[in-house]
Design an enzyme around this catalytic site. Structure first.
Site, short mmCIF file in Angstrom:
data_model
loop_
_atom_site.label_atom_id
_atom_site.label_comp_id
_atom_site.label_asym_id
_atom_site.label_seq_id
_atom_site.Cartn_x
_atom_site.Cartn_y
_atom_site.Cartn_z
N GLN A 103 21.32 -46.98 -19.49
CA GLN A 103 20.56 -45.44 -19.23
C GLN A 103 20.15 -45.09 -20.71
O GLN A 103 19.20 -44.03 -20.63
CB GLN A 103 21.83 -44.61 -19.10
CG GLN A 103 22.31 -44.84 -17.54
CD GLN A 103 23.71 -44.10 -17.41
OE1 GLN A 103 23.66 -42.82 -17.18
NE2 GLN A 103 24.89 -44.73 -17.80
N ASN A 104 20.09 -46.03 -21.61
CA ASN A 104 19.49 -45.50 -23.20
C ASN A 104 18.16 -45.67 -23.07
O ASN A 104 17.72 -46.62 -22.40
CB ASN A 104 20.20 -46.47 -24.12
CG ASN A 104 21.59 -45.97 -24.00
OD1 ASN A 104 22.12 -45.18 -23.55
ND2 ASN A 104 22.49 -46.83 -24.74
N HIS A 121 16.00 -45.06 -17.53
CA HIS A 121 15.58 -43.61 -17.93
C HIS A 121 14.41 -43.78 -18.74
O HIS A 121 14.33 -42.99 -19.66
CB HIS A 121 16.72 -43.19 -18.36
CG HIS A 121 17.73 -42.60 -17.47
ND1 HIS A 121 19.22 -42.47 -17.94
CD2 HIS A 121 17.74 -42.50 -16.18
CE1 HIS A 121 19.88 -41.93 -16.99
NE2 HIS A 121 19.01 -42.20 -15.73
N CYS A 129 0.52 -40.97 -20.71
CA CYS A 129 -0.45 -39.60 -20.42
C CYS A 129 0.08 -39.15 -19.12
O CYS A 129 -0.24 -39.78 -18.09
CB CYS A 129 -1.91 -40.11 -20.54
SG CYS A 129 -2.80 -38.64 -19.98
N CYS A 132 -3.70 -39.41 -16.80
CA CYS A 132 -4.36 -40.65 -16.37
C CYS A 132 -3.35 -41.79 -16.27
O CYS A 132 -3.80 -42.81 -15.96
CB CYS A 132 -5.63 -40.85 -17.26
SG CYS A 132 -5.16 -41.61 -18.89
N CYS A 156 -8.22 -40.28 -21.83
CA CYS A 156 -8.91 -39.10 -21.28
C CYS A 156 -8.77 -37.50 -21.98
O CYS A 156 -9.21 -37.00 -21.27
CB CYS A 156 -8.07 -38.84 -19.86
SG CYS A 156 -6.54 -38.04 -19.82
N GLY A 194 30.47 -47.14 -22.30
CA GLY A 194 29.84 -46.08 -23.10
C GLY A 194 28.99 -45.16 -22.10
O GLY A 194 28.12 -44.56 -22.51
N SER A 196 29.45 -41.83 -19.39
CA SER A 196 30.48 -40.87 -18.67
C SER A 196 30.30 -40.99 -17.23
O SER A 196 31.29 -40.43 -16.61
CB SER A 196 29.98 -39.36 -19.12
OG SER A 196 28.74 -39.35 -18.53
N ASN A 220 35.18 -47.41 -22.48
CA ASN A 220 34.58 -45.93 -22.82
C ASN A 220 35.80 -45.10 -23.63
O ASN A 220 36.88 -45.40 -23.65
CB ASN A 220 34.34 -45.34 -21.50
CG ASN A 220 33.42 -44.25 -21.59
OD1 ASN A 220 32.00 -44.47 -22.14
ND2 ASN A 220 33.75 -42.97 -21.35
P1 NAD Z 1 26.98 -39.71 -21.78
O1 NAD Z 1 26.47 -38.85 -22.94
O2 NAD Z 1 26.93 -38.66 -20.55
O3 NAD Z 1 28.33 -40.34 -22.06
C1 NAD Z 1 28.52 -40.85 -22.95
C2 NAD Z 1 29.89 -41.51 -22.74
O4 NAD Z 1 30.16 -42.62 -24.12
C3 NAD Z 1 31.03 -40.42 -23.04
O5 NAD Z 1 31.82 -40.64 -21.95
C4 NAD Z 1 31.87 -40.98 -24.25
O6 NAD Z 1 33.04 -40.59 -24.14
C5 NAD Z 1 31.56 -42.30 -24.52
N1 NAD Z 1 31.56 -42.53 -25.95
C6 NAD Z 1 31.27 -41.93 -26.96
N2 NAD Z 1 31.25 -42.80 -28.19
C7 NAD Z 1 31.71 -43.94 -27.57
C8 NAD Z 1 31.95 -45.20 -28.31
N3 NAD Z 1 31.76 -45.24 -29.88
N4 NAD Z 1 32.34 -46.31 -27.68
C9 NAD Z 1 32.46 -46.09 -26.28
N5 NAD Z 1 32.14 -44.93 -25.53
C10 NAD Z 1 31.84 -44.00 -26.25
O7 NAD Z 1 25.91 -41.02 -21.50
P2 NAD Z 1 25.40 -41.65 -20.20
O8 NAD Z 1 26.39 -41.95 -19.34
O9 NAD Z 1 24.46 -42.47 -20.89
O10 NAD Z 1 24.37 -40.35 -19.63
C11 NAD Z 1 23.63 -39.57 -20.68
C12 NAD Z 1 22.13 -39.46 -20.48
O11 NAD Z 1 21.50 -39.45 -21.73
C13 NAD Z 1 21.51 -40.93 -20.02
O12 NAD Z 1 20.69 -40.45 -18.87
C14 NAD Z 1 20.62 -41.29 -21.10
O13 NAD Z 1 19.46 -41.43 -20.79
C15 NAD Z 1 20.62 -40.25 -22.44
N6 NAD Z 1 20.88 -40.49 -23.47
C16 NAD Z 1 20.43 -41.63 -24.13
C17 NAD Z 1 20.71 -41.92 -25.35
C18 NAD Z 1 20.29 -43.20 -25.94
O14 NAD Z 1 19.35 -43.78 -25.89
N7 NAD Z 1 21.18 -43.79 -27.06
C19 NAD Z 1 21.47 -40.97 -26.19
C20 NAD Z 1 22.04 -39.96 -25.48
C21 NAD Z 1 21.51 -39.65 -24.24
ZN ZN Z 2 -5.11 -39.76 -20.23
#
Ligand code: NAD
Ligand code: ZN
Length: 252
Positions: A103-104, A121, A129, A132, A156, A194, A196, A220
């Site tokens: 999801q990161n 995500h 853009c 376009c 564009c 990591g 939620s 987690n």
């Molecule tokens: P979330 O923020 O909902 O949950 C993160 C989870 O990680 C929490 O339950 C927390 O307890 C746990 N956590 C915190 N530190 C930790 C560690 N050191 N080790 C293990 N677990 C740990 O995150 P999610 O479930 O990814 O959903 C959040 C949304 O936000 C996603 O859609 C994502 O796209 C986006 N997001 C991305 C980033 C990134 O790219 N690094 C950062 C923040 C949010």
């Molecule tokens: Zn464009």
């Protein structure tokens, strides 16, 4: 379900060592030890900001300059992969992971060396853009942004250049979701790190895998709504736990 760390480490290692079509499913928590804040849970960004205001597509469309001004002043360029990202690379090398479904948007799995990463995500390293659909690297958009904020589309001239990051109110990228679903249905083990597990449709991926017979292993910092569905649950820091688990897998 196991929550005692010592025994759980060995159980997690045993489970992962049996995996032949395993996938990792990661969330913001895997990057917290790289200095990138997570959203939900203790210390998360959403305890300070209202996500529907700052990260909604309607807010972006109303005022793209606000986003790009924030980016100019706050964007972090220096995050590095941490031991959790590297442990997942090692688990793939050992033959127990087919892919990382994440999801990161930070690109740290790819930077660490993971071979196949499915970004549910989008990515903060790529810009699209909205008029376009031309795509360009974030670095190019950042350079344009430093000259003129907000940057406009080089193809564009459109006013809405946006990172491919999925904002609230936007759909997930179809191809990524389809790939993740196919791998979830074929997976024997899902290692969840990591997350939620509160954000849908992403959290539907491990749920779908479980419904198709995969075993779940969760690492987690805090309890999740999936803990009761998992074969092994370890509450702790991914950067500390994963290298120990993968070290045990390598030794088996
Ligand atoms: P979330 O923020 O909902 O949950 C993160 C989870 O990680 C929490 O339950 C927390 O307890 C746990 N956590 C915190 N530190 C930790 C560690 N050191 N080790 C293990 N677990 C740990 O995150 P999610 O479930 O990814 O959903 C959040 C949304 O936000 C996603 O859609 C994502 O796209 C986006 N997001 C991305 C980033 C990134 O790219 N690094 C950062 C923040 C949010
Ligand atoms: Zn464009």
């Amino acid at each position: 379900m196991t929550t005692v760390a010592g025994a759980a480490l060995a159980e997690a290692a045993a489970l992962l060592s049996r995996a032949r079509s395993g996938i990792a499913f990661t969330g913001a928590g895997v990057s917290v030890e790289s200095g990138i804040p997570h959203f939900r849970g203790e210390g998360g960004l959403w305890t300070k900001f209202d996500p529907y205001k700052v990260a909604h597509i309607d807010t972006f469309r109303r005022d793209p300059a606000q986003y790009w001004t924030y980016s100019l002043n706050h964007r972090r360029m220096d995050a590095e992969p941490n031991p959790a990202h590297r442990a997942l690379v090692e688990l793939e090398r050992l033959g127990h992971l087919r892919a990382v479904v994440t999801q990161n948007t930070d690109g740290l799995h790819q930077q660490a060396g993971s071979g196949r990463v499915v970004e549910l995500h989008g990515s903060s390293h790529e810009v699209v853009c909205l008029d376009c659909e031309a795509r360009l690297p974030r670095d190019q958009a950042d350079r344009m942004n430093r000259e003129h904020c907000p940057p406009s589309c080089p193809a564009c001239g459109g006013r809405f250049l946006k990172p491919t990051v999925v904002l609230f109110g936007e759909a997930l990228p179809v191809a990524a979701l389809r790939d993740a679903q196919a791998m979830a249905m074929a997976a024997d083990v899902v290692l969840i790190v990591g997350s939620s597990l509160q954000v849908y449709p992403a959290a539907g991926i491990p749920r779908m895998a479980r419904e198709h017979g995969a075993e779940l292993c969760i690492v987690n910092a805090e309890p999740t709504p999936f803990d009761d569905l998992a074969a092994v649950v370890i509450h702790g820091k991914a950067g500390e736990i994963l290298p120990q688990v993968v070290g045990q897998v390598a030794a088996l």
